[in-house]
Design an enzyme around this catalytic site. Structure first.
Site, PDB file in Angstrom:
ATOM      1  N   HIS A 194       0.817  -1.208   0.000  1.00 30.62           N
ATOM      2  CA  HIS A 194       0.000   0.000   0.000  1.00 30.62           C
ATOM      3  C   HIS A 194       0.854   1.262   0.000  1.00 30.62           C
ATOM      4  CE1 HIS A 194      -2.911  -3.050   0.980  1.00 30.62           C
ATOM      5  NE2 HIS A 194      -3.875  -2.197   0.742  1.00 30.62           N
ATOM      6  N   ILE A 219       1.228   0.652  20.265  1.00 28.01           N
ATOM      7  CA  ILE A 219       0.823  -0.690  19.872  1.00 28.01           C
ATOM      8  C   ILE A 219      -0.281  -0.499  18.839  1.00 28.01           C
ATOM      9  CG2 ILE A 219      -0.133  -2.881  20.634  1.00 28.01           C
ATOM     10  CD1 ILE A 219       2.738  -2.188  21.664  1.00 28.01           C
ATOM     11  N   ASP A 238      -3.267  -3.321  12.528  1.00 29.03           N
ATOM     12  CA  ASP A 238      -3.756  -2.904  11.204  1.00 29.03           C
ATOM     13  C   ASP A 238      -4.008  -4.178  10.419  1.00 29.03           C
ATOM     14  OD1 ASP A 238      -4.216  -1.925   8.678  1.00 29.03           O
ATOM     15  OD2 ASP A 238      -2.250  -0.994   8.421  1.00 29.03           O
ATOM     16  N   GLY A 286       2.831  -3.725  15.880  1.00 35.18           N
ATOM     17  CA  GLY A 286       3.414  -2.392  15.765  1.00 35.18           C
ATOM     18  C   GLY A 286       4.866  -2.338  16.178  1.00 35.18           C
TER      19      GLY A 286
END
Length: 347
Positions: free
Chosen positions: A44, A170, A173, A306
């Protein structure tokens, strides 16, 4: 191959300027795409630039449109994105959610009629870095079978949550599919198999071959029926809250990935009912306990979502950002004005 961050960002910016974006929008979008690739989300980041240029050229994205306030009630605001640039629309709305949270303790911005926001985690990270817990999600066109079906019937509807931990946010996604299509493309372009089965081939067999899954369009819902169920409720919730289009409406319009979609941005003051010291101590204790979990393989480390992103980001800034050579050449050609839109491969 690796490309130095500034070179990557400036090349993307030139491509976007060539596509018709103004200076400010091209800078913001180029910075966002480069940051996504630097964090290891090349699907992305750089990889999405050719498709975005294609959508602008087709009129599916209006680079001049701005989000417009439709209604407001207390801590909640509703905007129409007017098919503007997904990144700039989402940045505006996530920032606005934070501003509302500063006033009310919580802020919710709902956005309809927008376009692909690229990496959803961008906006969760942004809210966390501003000191607020962030929750955001989007609906999409149908690209994943509902559990028990063999044809696309629901979007993979990415969902993001960010916890504003001062010793490192943290951030979760995730799409509601085991692998998003962009990630399948990354593995296919690299000539690699998926680490775990990610969908079915045309004969209905579970497979780790990314190209076979792209061809069948039968990506695997995360958690099987659970991911399928989450996908449909996220679709409905986004359309309901934004008073916009559901995935079925997007299917009927058939204007590519996410064109006309709805997105939700929620910011929450982490110190609404507790002090900074006690909240941060609780977060650190919980993350330390999770990270100290015994690994199933010797030499490997367990981590919270993360944490590895921060490590990848640091390596990218030191050694250069990992890119696919084929996509890099495409974006350079667009930047130099040497590629006609009909020549762009967006698979």
């Amino acid at each position: 191959m690796r490309i130095e961050h500034e070179v990557l960002k400036e090349t993307i910016k030139k491509a976007l300027l060539h596509a018709g974006l103004n200076e400010e929008a091209a800078e913001v979008c180029a910075k966002t795409h480069a940051a996504s690739s630097a964090d290891g989300i090349e699907s992305h980041g750089l990889n999405r630039v050719p498709r975005f240029v294609e959508y602008v050229q087709k009129g599916w994205v209006d680079p001049k449109a701005k989000p417009q306030l439709v209604q407001a009630k207390g801590a909640v605001e509703n905007y129409d994105g007017h098919l503007g640039i997904g990144i700039t629309n989402a940045i505006y709305c996530s920032d606005r959610a934070v501003e509302l949270a500063k006033i009310h303790g919580i802020g919710c911005v709902t956005l309809k009629n927008t376009t692909h926001w690229m990496r959803g985690g961008t906006y969760a990270w942004r809210m966390a870095e501003a000191g607020y817990m962030g929750i955001c999600w989007t609906n999409t066109e149908s690209c994943m079978p509902l559990w028990g079906s063999d044809e696309p019937g629901v979007g993979n509807n990415p969902f993001c949550v960010a916890i504003p931990r001062e010793n490192g946010p943290i951030v979760l996604d995730m799409a509601m599919s085991q692998y998003a299509y962009g990630k399948l493309g990354v593995y296919r372009l690299a000539g690699k198999e998926l680490p775990y089965p990610g969908g079915f081939d045309k004969d209905g067999h579970l497979t780790s071959d990314p190209g076979a899954i792209e061809d069948s369009k039968r990506i695997l819902p995360t958690g099987y029926w659970k991911g399928s169920g989450m996908a449909i409720v996220l679709d409905l919730a986004a359309a309901l809250m934004a008073n916009g289009k559901s995935g079925t409406d997007l299917d009927e319009e058939n204007q590519g990935s996410c064109t006309g979609c709805c997105q939700i941005f929620i910011a929450y003051d982490p110190y609404l009912f507790g002090s900074r010291d006690e909240i941060q101590a609780m977060l650190d204790k919980r993350v330390a306990a999770a990270d100290s979990s015994h690994p199933e393989e010797a030499g490997r480390k367990v981590s919270c979502p993360g944490e590895r992103t921060i490590q990848v980001r640091k390596e990218s800034m030191e050694k250069g950002i990992q890119v696919n050579e084929q996509i890099w050449e495409q974006v350079k050609a667009i930047a130099e004005g040497n590629m006609d839109i009909t020549d762009i491969s967006v698979r």
